[in-house]
Design an enzyme around this catalytic site. Sequence first.
Site, PDB file in Angstrom:
ATOM      1  N   GLY A 204       0.822  -1.213   0.000  1.00 52.55           N
ATOM      2  CA  GLY A 204       0.000   0.000   0.000  1.00 52.55           C
ATOM      3  C   GLY A 204       0.846   1.248   0.000  1.00 52.55           C
ATOM      4  O   GLY A 204       2.054   1.195  -0.243  1.00 52.55           O
ATOM      5  N   ASN A 205       0.216   2.362   0.248  1.00 51.28           N
ATOM      6  CA  ASN A 205       0.954   3.625   0.330  1.00 51.28           C
ATOM      7  C   ASN A 205       0.363   4.469   1.455  1.00 51.28           C
ATOM      8  O   ASN A 205      -0.615   4.081   2.093  1.00 51.28           O
ATOM      9  CB  ASN A 205       0.918   4.358  -1.015  1.00 51.28           C
ATOM     10  CG  ASN A 205      -0.481   4.687  -1.453  1.00 51.28           C
ATOM     11  OD1 ASN A 205      -1.170   5.482  -0.813  1.00 51.28           O
ATOM     12  ND2 ASN A 205      -0.949   4.058  -2.531  1.00 51.28           N
ATOM     13  N   ARG A 206       0.956   5.623   1.690  1.00 44.50           N
ATOM     14  CA  ARG A 206       0.611   6.389   2.885  1.00 44.50           C
ATOM     15  C   ARG A 206      -0.520   7.384   2.670  1.00 44.50           C
ATOM     16  O   ARG A 206      -0.782   8.217   3.529  1.00 44.50           O
ATOM     17  CB  ARG A 206       1.864   7.121   3.383  1.00 44.50           C
ATOM     18  CG  ARG A 206       2.930   6.147   3.867  1.00 44.50           C
ATOM     19  CD  ARG A 206       4.242   6.853   4.133  1.00 44.50           C
ATOM     20  NE  ARG A 206       4.101   7.926   5.095  1.00 44.50           N
ATOM     21  CZ  ARG A 206       5.007   8.890   5.284  1.00 44.50           C
ATOM     22  NH1 ARG A 206       6.096   8.886   4.547  1.00 44.50           N
ATOM     23  NH2 ARG A 206       4.803   9.815   6.167  1.00 44.50           N
TER      24      ARG A 206
END
Length: 429
Positions: free
Chosen positions: A222-224
């Site tokens: 995922g990412n932030r």
Amino acid sequence: MRTVLGVAGGIAAYKACHVIRRLRELGHSVKVVPTASALNFVGAATFEALSSQTVTTDVFDEVDTVNHVRIGQEAELVVIAPATANVLAKLAAGIADDLLTATVLTTTAEIVVAPAMHTEMWQNPATVANIATLKRRGIHVLEPAVGRLTGPDSGPGRLPEPETIVDFALAAAADPTTPPTASTGSETDDSASSTAGPLHGRHLVISAGGTREPLDPVRFLGNRSSGKQGIALARAAVAAGAQVHVVAANIDSGLVATLPPGVRITNAESTLELQTQMHAAQAEADAIIMAAAVADYRPAERTDSKMKKTGGEGVTLNLVQNPDVLVGLVESRREHQVIIGFAAETGDPHHSALDYAKAKFRRKGVDLLVFNDVSDDRAFGHDDTAVQILSADGGDVTASAEFHGSKDEVSEKVIEALVSRVECVESSA
Ligand code: CTP
């Protein structure tokens, strides 16, 4: 209310029994119209017992009462749950080759469909196009839930729970212009856009959040991205009068709850789901903003069981490239549709972050690009941000002055730029 419950042939047909029971508990009559294949899953006797009405699938049954016309004419609400890909395709094409499809063609009541099928069928471009057609015609679509499907596989395609279907359907019947809230990632009240404002009467689709690419049932890449920027944009667009549809990628429900009533919400977890939802939503959009942080790569394989440790040597993951959703939307844009991208960039010793953003503007083919410099991590998850808006009137790509402020303040600027762009596109049309 006189309701008709269409049941198509899928494993989820058993949930129709609970839908009948719930509707009757609430005081509504239910005429069940299954397809012939639905009866492979649940027998006519069960439907008859639960609804206290006769059940038939064929237009040539009970001919003396002209069933194929009468049922549709008398209905005050038609719900199809589950709706298979096949039935959706027939409805989109206007085919009436059995009692259910004939009923849909003759009714003037609100129609609600709750699709359920395997993820591949749901994401097939034919189904995506059929859903877009049905929505354009005012049919209410309760998006499928994400979860376990018939086999070991899971993904979007699962029929939502009977209570959700009933709530959604009754809300649609109560106010046809107001697609209601559904817990499975679907539609909420469409009517709350401000009646004044420069975007009054415009449909805006905004992707928000960050995609997750599943590795196994418990892990993902995922990412932030928190989704704060996309949600702030949705609020600003509603304030400007737009009807807003947010395609939300993994946004905290507390943040989603800050959306004003009337915003339609569709959930998407992975990039491929986001792509499907954005293309389905594109048909109705006057403008699209891709604010979501989209993973460029996904694991080549997703295992059905949790990956086990294999020793101290580490593990190599094979990744495959995801489609560029934004570029796909630009390629399939309809006339006068304004498309806005986001670019979070960092500079390096050779080029500034702005140089990279300008190159991205060209590469993506967007009308506007909202650029923010994330060199020092200031964009993700924080309330304040600083952006420049890139456009190209004529040849060169130009950048606006930098706007500093909260994500709400920056969103107002982006929506102002969108309004100017919409006006510009229309005046040159
Ligand atoms: N985007 C997209 N699909 C992708 C990647 C990005 O739709 N697979 C969209 C984002 O929503 C954003 C814009 O493209 O609006 C720019 O995203 P960004 O991650 O900055 O660009 P990339 O295309 O991933 O380019 P790179 O990582 O090479 O800088």
